[in-house]
Design an enzyme around this catalytic site. Structure first.
Site, PDB file in Angstrom:
ATOM      1  N   ASP A  12      89.109  16.657  -1.307  1.00 18.10           N
ATOM      2  CA  ASP A  12      89.324  17.660  -0.273  1.00 18.10           C
ATOM      3  C   ASP A  12      88.052  17.740   0.566  1.00 18.10           C
ATOM      4  O   ASP A  12      87.018  18.193   0.082  1.00 18.10           O
ATOM      5  CB  ASP A  12      89.625  19.007  -0.939  1.00 18.10           C
ATOM      6  CG  ASP A  12      89.830  20.144   0.037  1.00 18.10           C
ATOM      7  OD1 ASP A  12      89.544  19.987   1.251  1.00 18.10           O
ATOM      8  OD2 ASP A  12      90.271  21.219  -0.424  1.00 18.10           O
ATOM      9  N   ILE A  13      88.127  17.295   1.803  1.00 15.14           N
ATOM     10  CA  ILE A  13      86.940  17.224   2.652  1.00 15.14           C
ATOM     11  C   ILE A  13      86.302  18.600   2.864  1.00 15.14           C
ATOM     12  O   ILE A  13      85.103  18.702   3.078  1.00 15.14           O
ATOM     13  CB  ILE A  13      87.261  16.518   3.984  1.00 15.14           C
ATOM     14  CG1 ILE A  13      85.964  16.012   4.641  1.00 15.14           C
ATOM     15  CG2 ILE A  13      88.074  17.419   4.912  1.00 15.14           C
ATOM     16  CD1 ILE A  13      86.198  14.992   5.729  1.00 15.14           C
ATOM     17  N   ASN A  26      92.067  17.766  17.395  1.00 20.54           N
ATOM     18  CA  ASN A  26      92.793  17.440  18.619  1.00 20.54           C
ATOM     19  C   ASN A  26      91.882  17.825  19.781  1.00 20.54           C
ATOM     20  O   ASN A  26      90.867  18.484  19.593  1.00 20.54           O
ATOM     21  CB  ASN A  26      94.168  18.125  18.664  1.00 20.54           C
ATOM     22  CG  ASN A  26      94.068  19.629  18.640  1.00 20.54           C
ATOM     23  OD1 ASN A  26      93.355  20.245  19.429  1.00 20.54           O
ATOM     24  ND2 ASN A  26      94.793  20.249  17.717  1.00 20.54           N
ATOM     25  N   GLY A  34      97.132  19.158   9.396  1.00 21.80           N
ATOM     26  CA  GLY A  34      96.411  18.174   8.611  1.00 21.80           C
ATOM     27  C   GLY A  34      94.978  18.565   8.319  1.00 21.80           C
ATOM     28  O   GLY A  34      94.668  19.718   8.003  1.00 21.80           O
ATOM     29  N   ASP A  36      92.484  18.869  10.364  1.00 24.34           N
ATOM     30  CA  ASP A  36      92.002  19.855  11.332  1.00 24.34           C
ATOM     31  C   ASP A  36      92.354  21.277  10.883  1.00 24.34           C
ATOM     32  O   ASP A  36      91.490  22.162  10.854  1.00 24.34           O
ATOM     33  CB  ASP A  36      92.620  19.541  12.698  1.00 24.34           C
ATOM     34  CG  ASP A  36      91.998  20.301  13.854  1.00 24.34           C
ATOM     35  OD1 ASP A  36      90.873  20.807  13.720  1.00 24.34           O
ATOM     36  OD2 ASP A  36      92.646  20.354  14.911  1.00 24.34           O
ATOM     37  N   GLY A 126      97.100  10.214   9.984  1.00 26.32           N
ATOM     38  CA  GLY A 126      98.125  11.198   9.677  1.00 26.32           C
ATOM     39  C   GLY A 126      99.157  11.290  10.780  1.00 26.32           C
ATOM     40  O   GLY A 126      99.835  10.317  11.122  1.00 26.32           O
ATOM     41  N   TYR A 128      98.927  11.245  13.839  1.00 24.55           N
ATOM     42  CA  TYR A 128      98.727  10.382  15.014  1.00 24.55           C
ATOM     43  C   TYR A 128      99.275   8.970  14.813  1.00 24.55           C
ATOM     44  O   TYR A 128      99.197   8.144  15.708  1.00 24.55           O
ATOM     45  CB  TYR A 128      97.262  10.352  15.421  1.00 24.55           C
ATOM     46  CG  TYR A 128      96.827  11.580  16.213  1.00 24.55           C
ATOM     47  CD1 TYR A 128      97.661  12.683  16.394  1.00 24.55           C
ATOM     48  CD2 TYR A 128      95.573  11.644  16.778  1.00 24.55           C
ATOM     49  CE1 TYR A 128      97.262  13.799  17.108  1.00 24.55           C
ATOM     50  CE2 TYR A 128      95.162  12.759  17.499  1.00 24.55           C
ATOM     51  CZ  TYR A 128      96.016  13.823  17.659  1.00 24.55           C
ATOM     52  OH  TYR A 128      95.614  14.926  18.372  1.00 24.55           O
TER      53      TYR A 128
END
Length: 180
Positions: A12-13, A26, A34, A36, A126, A128
């Site tokens: 998990d970032i 975005n 996601g 972001d 993801g 995109y």
């Protein structure tokens, strides 16, 4: 060559204890889904406030695809969030060089900040629509090329933090195939 250590991990970032994490943002910088959305949720309102200020002042049209900008990290365990906008394959943005620029510009910003450790997601893999195997090849090659082109940059560790076992396998396959 090989000054920066590159790791690929499942995780998990938003929990990474590094100097900076990269956000697959975005162009609005105002949150999304996601990675972001997870970063904005974990960072709390301070991150959104900084992003709104960037939009009000230096980025009124939003952050361009392939570029990167830093903010503070709010409640995250890191010091900075480096926001980058990946190309959207569904919108016809299919140039791997544009995807590579997300990684190299993020590393440029990290070096400018003095970050020695950076956690990076699979930008554009993801919603995109980019194939995670292609993202892995591009990300690893771009990171190595950036490292070679910027001696003495100060970034010691780049951790690609992947959201699934499939993404982790794609990055490890790309690494073992010689992209790193």
């Amino acid at each position: 060559m090989g000054r920066v250590e590159i790791l690929t991990i499942l995780g998990d970032i938003t929990r990474m204890q590094v100097d900076a994490i990269v956000n697959a943002a975005n162009s609005s910088l105002l949150g999304g889904g996601g990675v972001d959305g997870a970063i904005h949720a974990a960072a709390g309102p301070a991150l959104l406030a900084e992003c709104r200020e960037l939009r009000r002042t230096v980025l009124p049209g939003g952050l361009p695809v392939g570029d990167a900008v830093a903010t503070g990290a709010g409640r995250l365990p890191c010091r900075w969030v480096i926001h980058t906008v990946g190309p959207n394959r569904h919108a016809g943005q299919t140039d791997p060089a544009l995807l590579a620029r997300c990684f190299t510009r993020s590393l440029d910003v990290a070096a400018e900040l003095g970050a020695t450790s950076v956690a990076v997601p699979a930008v554009s893999a993801g919603v995109y629509g980019w194939d995670v195997h292609e993202v892995a090849r591009v990300a690893l090659a771009a990171t190595r090329a950036w490292d070679d082109a910027h001696p003495g940059h100060g970034v010691d560790l780049v951790q690609f933090v992947l959201f699934s076992n499939a993404a982790l396998a794609a990055f490890r396959d790309a690494a073992s195939a010689g992209s790193v």
